[in-house]
Scaffold this motif. Structure first.
Motif, short mmCIF file in Angstrom:
data_model
loop_
_atom_site.label_atom_id
_atom_site.label_comp_id
_atom_site.label_asym_id
_atom_site.label_seq_id
_atom_site.Cartn_x
_atom_site.Cartn_y
_atom_site.Cartn_z
N TYR A 129 34.46 28.22 44.87
CA TYR A 129 35.02 29.57 44.88
C TYR A 129 35.52 29.88 46.29
O TYR A 129 34.78 30.34 47.14
CB TYR A 129 33.98 30.60 44.43
N HIS A 130 36.78 29.56 46.56
CA HIS A 130 37.41 29.81 47.85
C HIS A 130 36.57 29.27 49.01
O HIS A 130 36.32 29.96 50.00
CB HIS A 130 37.67 31.31 48.02
N GLY A 131 36.10 28.04 48.85
CA GLY A 131 35.33 27.39 49.89
C GLY A 131 33.84 27.62 49.81
O GLY A 131 33.09 27.04 50.60
N THR B 258 29.73 41.82 47.60
CA THR B 258 30.23 43.06 47.01
C THR B 258 30.36 42.86 45.51
O THR B 258 30.51 41.73 45.02
CB THR B 258 31.60 43.45 47.58
N ILE B 259 30.30 43.96 44.78
CA ILE B 259 30.44 43.89 43.33
C ILE B 259 31.78 43.26 42.96
O ILE B 259 31.86 42.40 42.07
CB ILE B 259 30.30 45.30 42.72
N GLU B 260 32.84 43.68 43.65
CA GLU B 260 34.16 43.17 43.33
C GLU B 260 34.26 41.67 43.56
O GLU B 260 34.89 40.95 42.77
CB GLU B 260 35.22 43.90 44.16
N ASN B 261 33.63 41.17 44.60
CA ASN B 261 33.69 39.74 44.87
C ASN B 261 32.92 38.94 43.82
O ASN B 261 33.37 37.88 43.37
CB ASN B 261 33.14 39.44 46.27
N TYR B 262 31.75 39.43 43.43
CA TYR B 262 31.00 38.75 42.37
C TYR B 262 31.78 38.78 41.06
O TYR B 262 31.80 37.80 40.30
CB TYR B 262 29.64 39.42 42.16
N LEU C 228 33.12 35.54 38.88
CA LEU C 228 32.88 35.33 37.46
C LEU C 228 34.19 35.10 36.71
O LEU C 228 34.30 34.18 35.89
CB LEU C 228 32.14 36.53 36.86
N THR C 229 35.19 35.91 37.02
CA THR C 229 36.49 35.79 36.37
C THR C 229 37.11 34.42 36.62
O THR C 229 37.58 33.75 35.69
CB THR C 229 37.44 36.89 36.86
#
Length: 276
Positions: free
Chosen positions: A6-8, A67-71, A75-76
Motif C-alpha cells: 500500500y504505497h510502500g 487516519t480514518i480516510e487512509n485506512y 481497504l478500497t
C-alpha cells in the motif's frame, strides 16, 4: 504470509478457501488473528481474507497515516487489487466502522455486513475508553506512544478489560497470546494517533440505510466495557439491522468469546444475501 503493498507500506493478510469472498477487519489494538476461528470454519465454503491493518500484527508501523480516510483508502485499494466484488465485510469495533463507511461509498460491491461492536462517536463516548481517546486527541502522544511498550502485567489488564465473563474463562494460551500482542513494541502508537480522528465517526450515528443498502447484522456483547452496548442498541434503531444479536456473557471480543455464534451469524448473513 502474503503482503499487499500500500504505497510502500506492507500490509499483511491471510487468505484461505474459495467461493464467495468474506473479508475480516479487526479492532484498534487487535490484528487478523482474532478471526482465527471464523477463518478456519468458513474457508471450506468461502474465499476468506483477514487483514492486519496498518500498524498492527505483521503489517508495517509507519510514523504517520493513522487516519480514518487512509485506512478506508487502504481497504478500497486492497479489494480492488484482489479483484473482490460483492464481498461480505465482517468487522470488529474500528473494523466495523471501516466496513460501514466502505459500504456507504460502494454499496454495489458489498453483499452483506456483519458488524461486531461497531465503533461510532456515540458508542465510544460514555466509556472509559472514550475518555482516554478524548484525552489522547488533545495531546500529541505519538512520539511517546511509539517509544514505550506495555509491561506484561499492564497488557494483561488491557486484555481482561476487553473480555466479558465468558471470555475470562478462555484457554490460558489464547489469553497469553492476546497479552503478548499488546506488549509488542510500538503497539500504542496507532491507537494514540487514530484517537484524533475518531470524532469523525459521528457520521455513522445518524446514518439510516435505504432499502437497497446491503443487509446488516450486528453482534454485541452485553458486558462490553470498551464500547457502550446501550449506545449500540440505540445505533440499531437507525441502522435497522436484519439481525441484531446480543451475547449476554461476552465483552468486546465476541468472535473469540463465542466463536460458534459469530461464525453462524456470518454464514447466515452471507447465505441470506445470496438468496436475496
Amino acid at each position: 504470509m502474503p503482503v499487499f503493498d500500500y504505497h510502500g507500506v506492507s500490509v499483511t493478510y491471510e487468505h484461505a478457501g474459495s467461493g464467495d469472498p468474506i473479508v475480516f477487519l479487526h479492532n484498534i489494538g487487535g490484528d487478523r488473528r482474532i478471526w482465527v476461528n471464523q477463518m478456519r470454519a468458513l474457508s471450506g465454503t468461502n474465499s476468506v481474507y483477514a487483514l492486519d491493518l496498518i500498524g498492527y500484527g505483521e503489517s508495517d508501523t509507519p510514523a504517520g497515516g493513522y487516519t480514518i480516510e487512509n485506512y478506508l483508502r487502504m481497504l478500497t485499494e486492497f479489494l480492488d487489487a484482489q479483484r473482490l466484488s460483492r464481498v461480505t465485510l465482517v468487522g470488529n469495533c474500528f473494523g466495523s466502522a471501516l466496513s460501514l463507511l466502505y459500504a456507504r461509498r460502494n454499496p454495489e460491491n458489498v453483499r452483506a455486513l456483519v458488524l461486531c461492536s461497531p465503533l461510532t462517536a456515540n458508542t465510544l463516548r460514555p466509556t472509559p475508553t472514550g475518555l482516554t481517546a478524548r484525552l489522547a486527541s488533545r495531546m500529541k502522544l505519538d512520539p511517546v506512544a511509539g517509544a514505550i511498550r506495555l509491561p506484561a502485567l499492564a497488557a494483561g489488564l488491557v486484555v481482561r478489560e476487553q473480555l466479558g465473563p465468558r471470555g475470562r474463562t478462555m484457554d490460558r494460551a489464547a489469553f497469553a497470546e492476546l497479552r503478548h500482542r499488546w506488549a509488542e513494541p510500538q503497539r500504542l502508537l496507532p491507537p494514540a494517533a487514530i484517537a484524533r480522528d475518531l470524532p469523525k465517526l459521528a457520521v455513522l450515528d445518524g446514518f439510516r440505510p435505504d432499502a437497497d443498502f446491503p443487509p446488516i447484522t450486528t453482534v454485541w456483547g452485553a458486558k462490553n466495557h470498551i464500547l457502550s452496548a446501550a449506545a449500540g442498541a440505540r445505533l440499531n434503531e437507525t441502522l435497522a439491522p436484519l439481525r441484531a444479536i446480543t451475547l449476554p456473557e461476552c465483552g468486546h471480543l465476541v468472535m473469540l468469546e463465542d466463536p460458534d455464534t459469530v461464525t453462524t451469524a456470518i454464514r447466515t448473513a452471507t447465505r441470506t444475501a445470496l438468496a436475496g
